[in-house]
Design a protein around this motif. Sequence first.
Motif, mmCIF file in Angstrom:
data_model
loop_
_atom_site.group_PDB
_atom_site.id
_atom_site.type_symbol
_atom_site.label_atom_id
_atom_site.label_comp_id
_atom_site.label_asym_id
_atom_site.label_seq_id
_atom_site.Cartn_x
_atom_site.Cartn_y
_atom_site.Cartn_z
ATOM 1 N N ALA A 204 -4.676 73.075 35.687
ATOM 2 C CA ALA A 204 -4.798 72.129 36.800
ATOM 3 C C ALA A 204 -4.851 70.705 36.275
ATOM 4 N N LEU A 205 -4.002 69.846 36.833
ATOM 5 C CA LEU A 205 -4.030 68.424 36.469
ATOM 6 C C LEU A 205 -5.172 67.769 37.230
ATOM 7 N N LEU A 206 -6.188 67.360 36.491
ATOM 8 C CA LEU A 206 -7.390 66.828 37.132
ATOM 9 C C LEU A 206 -7.502 65.318 36.915
ATOM 10 N N SER A 207 -7.495 64.586 38.044
ATOM 11 C CA SER A 207 -7.692 63.134 37.954
ATOM 12 C C SER A 207 -9.097 62.826 38.464
ATOM 13 N N ASP A 208 -9.430 61.534 38.569
ATOM 14 C CA ASP A 208 -10.779 61.204 39.038
ATOM 15 C C ASP A 208 -10.823 61.002 40.546
ATOM 16 N N GLY A 209 -9.718 61.357 41.247
ATOM 17 C CA GLY A 209 -9.640 61.145 42.695
ATOM 18 C C GLY A 209 -10.278 62.270 43.500
ATOM 19 N N ILE A 210 -9.992 62.246 44.812
ATOM 20 C CA ILE A 210 -10.602 63.243 45.701
ATOM 21 C C ILE A 210 -9.809 64.554 45.699
ATOM 22 N N ASP A 211 -8.485 64.429 45.583
ATOM 23 C CA ASP A 211 -7.627 65.590 45.852
ATOM 24 C C ASP A 211 -7.603 66.672 44.780
ATOM 25 N N SER A 212 -7.413 66.263 43.526
ATOM 26 C CA SER A 212 -7.183 67.309 42.514
ATOM 27 C C SER A 212 -8.391 68.242 42.306
ATOM 28 N N PRO A 213 -9.654 67.764 42.418
ATOM 29 C CA PRO A 213 -10.748 68.744 42.322
ATOM 30 C C PRO A 213 -10.684 69.779 43.451
ATOM 31 N N HIS A 230 -6.818 66.619 31.769
ATOM 32 C CA HIS A 230 -6.920 65.235 32.241
ATOM 33 C C HIS A 230 -6.139 64.334 31.301
ATOM 34 N N LEU A 231 -5.275 63.512 31.894
ATOM 35 C CA LEU A 231 -4.519 62.557 31.081
ATOM 36 C C LEU A 231 -5.273 61.236 31.165
ATOM 37 N N LYS A 232 -5.892 60.915 30.055
ATOM 38 C CA LYS A 232 -6.842 59.805 30.059
ATOM 39 C C LYS A 232 -6.158 58.433 30.057
ATOM 40 N N CYS A 286 6.282 58.409 35.746
ATOM 41 C CA CYS A 286 4.950 58.769 35.232
ATOM 42 C C CYS A 286 4.616 60.208 35.589
ATOM 43 N N LYS A 287 4.850 60.589 36.834
ATOM 44 C CA LYS A 287 4.486 61.958 37.274
ATOM 45 C C LYS A 287 5.364 62.994 36.576
ATOM 46 N N ARG A 288 6.653 62.677 36.386
ATOM 47 C CA ARG A 288 7.527 63.638 35.670
ATOM 48 C C ARG A 288 7.021 63.826 34.239
ATOM 49 N N ILE A 308 -1.370 70.806 41.096
ATOM 50 C CA ILE A 308 -1.621 69.376 41.285
ATOM 51 C C ILE A 308 -2.069 69.085 42.725
ATOM 52 N N GLY A 309 -2.695 67.920 42.881
ATOM 53 C CA GLY A 309 -3.324 67.612 44.170
ATOM 54 C C GLY A 309 -2.419 66.881 45.141
ATOM 55 N N ASP A 310 -1.094 67.035 45.005
ATOM 56 C CA ASP A 310 -0.174 66.353 45.913
ATOM 57 C C ASP A 310 -0.344 66.806 47.352
ATOM 58 N N ASN A 311 0.079 65.905 48.248
ATOM 59 C CA ASN A 311 -0.127 66.115 49.658
ATOM 60 C C ASN A 311 0.950 65.301 50.349
ATOM 61 N N SER A 317 4.861 58.628 45.622
ATOM 62 C CA SER A 317 5.441 59.702 44.815
ATOM 63 C C SER A 317 5.378 61.046 45.527
ATOM 64 N N GLN A 318 4.773 61.073 46.718
ATOM 65 C CA GLN A 318 4.584 62.348 47.399
ATOM 66 C C GLN A 318 5.424 62.490 48.671
ATOM 67 N N THR A 319 6.603 61.829 48.706
ATOM 68 C CA THR A 319 7.551 62.130 49.783
ATOM 69 C C THR A 319 8.284 63.397 49.354
HETATM 70 P P1 ATP Z 1 -6.221 62.656 43.541
HETATM 71 O O1 ATP Z 1 -4.869 63.011 44.037
HETATM 72 O O2 ATP Z 1 -6.880 63.725 42.748
HETATM 73 O O3 ATP Z 1 -7.090 62.127 44.621
HETATM 74 P P2 ATP Z 1 -5.050 60.315 42.658
HETATM 75 O O4 ATP Z 1 -4.878 59.988 44.081
HETATM 76 O O5 ATP Z 1 -5.578 59.343 41.668
HETATM 77 O O6 ATP Z 1 -6.034 61.513 42.536
HETATM 78 P P3 ATP Z 1 -2.265 60.780 42.676
HETATM 79 O O7 ATP Z 1 -1.639 59.562 42.166
HETATM 80 O O8 ATP Z 1 -2.303 61.094 44.111
HETATM 81 O O9 ATP Z 1 -3.730 60.920 42.074
HETATM 82 O O10 ATP Z 1 -1.622 61.967 41.839
HETATM 83 C C1 ATP Z 1 -1.319 63.229 42.375
HETATM 84 C C2 ATP Z 1 -1.820 64.325 41.451
HETATM 85 O O11 ATP Z 1 -1.398 64.120 40.098
HETATM 86 C C3 ATP Z 1 -3.328 64.378 41.355
HETATM 87 O O12 ATP Z 1 -3.860 65.067 42.460
HETATM 88 C C4 ATP Z 1 -3.539 65.097 40.060
HETATM 89 O O13 ATP Z 1 -3.327 66.488 40.210
HETATM 90 C C5 ATP Z 1 -2.412 64.529 39.201
HETATM 91 N N1 ATP Z 1 -2.907 63.411 38.410
HETATM 92 C C6 ATP Z 1 -2.855 62.098 38.712
HETATM 93 N N2 ATP Z 1 -3.397 61.352 37.732
HETATM 94 C C7 ATP Z 1 -3.806 62.210 36.768
HETATM 95 C C8 ATP Z 1 -4.459 62.083 35.488
HETATM 96 N N3 ATP Z 1 -4.771 60.885 34.995
HETATM 97 N N4 ATP Z 1 -4.711 63.200 34.776
HETATM 98 C C9 ATP Z 1 -4.393 64.408 35.262
HETATM 99 N N5 ATP Z 1 -3.777 64.591 36.454
HETATM 100 C C10 ATP Z 1 -3.484 63.531 37.196
#
Ligand code: ATP
Length: 390
Positions: A204-213, A230-232, A286-288, A308-311, A317-319
């Motif tokens: 699982a790609l985990l960022s610090d946002g709301i969606d990916s957790p 996590h990509l720091k 970046c996402k690719r 990933i937490g796309d929606n 990037s989420q169209t």
């Molecule tokens: P989130 O979607 O978790 O709220 P975000 O809005 O910062 O965080 P987006 O730009 O919406 O992230 O990216 C979509 C998804 O890409 C994220 O949900 C997550 O799965 C992945 N992602 C984004 N940034 C990172 C990161 N730095 N490390 C790992 N995964 C990431």
Amino acid sequence: MYNKIIIRYGEIGIKSKHTRRRFEHILKNNIEMALKRCNIEGNLEISHRRLILTVDSRDINKSISILRRIPGIVSFSPSLECNLNMKDIKKTSIEVFTKEIMKILRDRKEQENNITFSVKTKRVKKEFPSTSMEINKNIGGHIIKEFENIKLKNDILKNINLKVDLKNPKIYIGIEIIDRAYIFTETFKGVGGLPVGTQGKLLALLSDGIDSPVASYLMMKRGCNITFLHLKLTEEGLEKVKKLFSILNNYDPTSNLVIVDYRETLKRIDKTLKDIGKERYTCLICKRTMLRVAEEYAKKLGCDGIVIGDNIGQVASQTLKNITLINEGTSHLILRPLIGFDKVEIINIAKEIGTYNISISKEIKCFAVPKYPITQGNIDEVKKIEEIIK
Ligand code: ATP
Ligand code: MG
């Protein structure tokens, strides 16, 4: 007072016998592991589509908070156990009832003298000679009768009138007939879903946002083992991710967190795209790139897919068009459990699982986001850009 917890599972129950056995054992192991991690000694037995946990009564509250977070458990009830005969069921029901009424009276704010109760029995094992209805009536009648004696011994009960209310009782006495009888007053809701470890591994790609957790949690709930990646980009981002991980790890104690430094990679993408005047493509590229890094780890760790937490429509990037372009860069299975959720729905789950406050604690803006990110990228353009970045 309680030292048994009856644990109920839902979906496992509808599987074939062989699959059910396997799932039951995985769930049992997961519970044992979670208890052990918190230094709780417990004994678990599988009995007629229930798991019966025996723990020291001092560990009941701690056990409740652990069980609430184990995928595969639908509900559970701390109980008193007794032999399978009416005499013992009556005696134990009185014990449970007395404890509950005393608790209510101790905690009550207003002088309310009318207290209602109901008895509901479930025969998990059908061999017991009385029907559920007969047990309900028998125990209900016994409680009413015995209450007069209990009143004589407790001054606090002196003015209390006890009545049966099947619809909305103040005290609910639950009885489950299994190999023994279990009497309880409370049923806690579990996570539901399937036990972690029954459905393979995911990265699982985990960022610090709301969606990916939330996205990761939903896949753990469906029985998948998760490795978080996590990509720091910043120290603050990493600190938040570590806190999020410590919450998510409760749902799967075997999960782990991999951290990869991504700052230099993103800086290079950012600079190159600015140099060639294509900064509108930064998020897409970046996402690719993120997914390629994820794919590399997924292969190395034997993960069947990437979460990933796309929606849809949340950010540029989420169209649908851009999601297609992002997928095109990877051959691995990519799962987006939040794709059709509204933000409010995602926030509600985040609050429920305890990640929301951490996610919103400090907004960290990405240094590379352009002013006008492209919403409908073009694959030929993407390929040309990636040739230059290589
Ligand atoms: P989130 O979607 O978790 O709220 P975000 O809005 O910062 O965080 P987006 O730009 O919406 O992230 O990216 C979509 C998804 O890409 C994220 O949900 C997550 O799965 C992945 N992602 C984004 N940034 C990172 C990161 N730095 N490390 C790992 N995964 C990431
Ligand atoms: Mg997002």
